[in-house]
Design a protein around this motif. Structure first.
Motif, short mmCIF file in Angstrom:
data_model
loop_
_atom_site.label_atom_id
_atom_site.label_comp_id
_atom_site.label_asym_id
_atom_site.label_seq_id
_atom_site.Cartn_x
_atom_site.Cartn_y
_atom_site.Cartn_z
N SER A 38 2.24 3.14 0.06
CA SER A 38 2.48 2.18 -1.02
C SER A 38 1.65 0.90 -0.87
CB SER A 38 3.96 1.82 -1.07
OG SER A 38 4.38 1.21 0.13
N CYS A 40 1.82 -1.52 1.59
CA CYS A 40 2.47 -2.72 2.10
C CYS A 40 2.78 -2.52 3.58
CB CYS A 40 3.72 -3.07 1.29
SG CYS A 40 5.03 -1.86 1.38
N ARG A 56 8.61 -8.26 -5.05
CA ARG A 56 7.95 -8.55 -6.33
C ARG A 56 7.81 -7.23 -7.08
NH1 ARG A 56 3.56 -11.72 -3.28
NH2 ARG A 56 3.00 -9.56 -3.00
N ILE A 57 7.67 -7.33 -8.36
CA ILE A 57 7.60 -6.13 -9.20
C ILE A 57 6.39 -5.28 -8.82
CG2 ILE A 57 6.35 -7.17 -11.12
CD1 ILE A 57 9.24 -4.73 -11.52
N SER A 58 5.27 -5.91 -8.47
CA SER A 58 4.08 -5.15 -8.10
C SER A 58 4.32 -4.34 -6.82
CB SER A 58 2.88 -6.07 -7.94
OG SER A 58 3.13 -7.05 -6.97
N MET A 59 5.01 -4.92 -5.85
CA MET A 59 5.31 -4.19 -4.62
C MET A 59 6.32 -3.07 -4.90
SD MET A 59 7.06 -5.40 -1.04
CE MET A 59 5.86 -6.67 -0.77
N TYR A 61 6.79 -1.49 -7.65
CA TYR A 61 6.09 -0.43 -8.38
C TYR A 61 5.30 0.46 -7.41
CZ TYR A 61 3.01 2.01 -11.56
OH TYR A 61 2.33 3.00 -12.23
N GLY A 62 4.62 -0.15 -6.45
CA GLY A 62 3.85 0.62 -5.47
C GLY A 62 4.74 1.52 -4.62
N ARG A 65 6.14 4.31 -6.90
CA ARG A 65 5.06 5.25 -7.23
C ARG A 65 4.77 6.17 -6.05
NH1 ARG A 65 -0.98 3.54 -9.00
NH2 ARG A 65 -1.80 5.63 -9.10
#
Length: 89
Positions: A38, A40, A56-59, A61-62, A65
């Motif tokens: 992902s 991170c 955060r939304i970006s993290m 999402y990763g 996903r």
């Protein structure tokens, strides 16, 4: 034709963490494996799973996903019905 799928709802970060942990373990991955997939750090995955970190939304999402999960936004369903607008004023 409407598409319906079994969804897991969360309303707090602790439940979100439990959902992520469940799906990570189902794949047989360590936190380090998920972190690499992902993009991170494994410590962030640990804090997300423990519910001590609100990503955060970006993290998020990763992470989702990488797990093959979707981020769905659904309306909140309160435990009790809301009063009509006329009763509020």
């Amino acid at each position: 034709m409407a598409y319906r799928s079994k969804t897991e709802r969360f309303r707090d970060v602790k439940k979100l963490g439990r959902i992520i942990r469940k799906h990570r373990k189902k794949k047989g991955w360590t936190q380090h494996d998920l972190a690499q997939r992902s993009g991170c750090d494994a410590r962030q995955i640990s804090r997300i799973e423990l519910g001590t970190h609100e990503p955060r939304i970006s993290m998020l999402y990763g992470v989702l996903r990488a797990l093959g999960l979707d981020l769905a936004v659904t309306p909140d369903k309160p435990d009790r019905p809301r009063p009509p607008i006329e009763e509020i004023f």
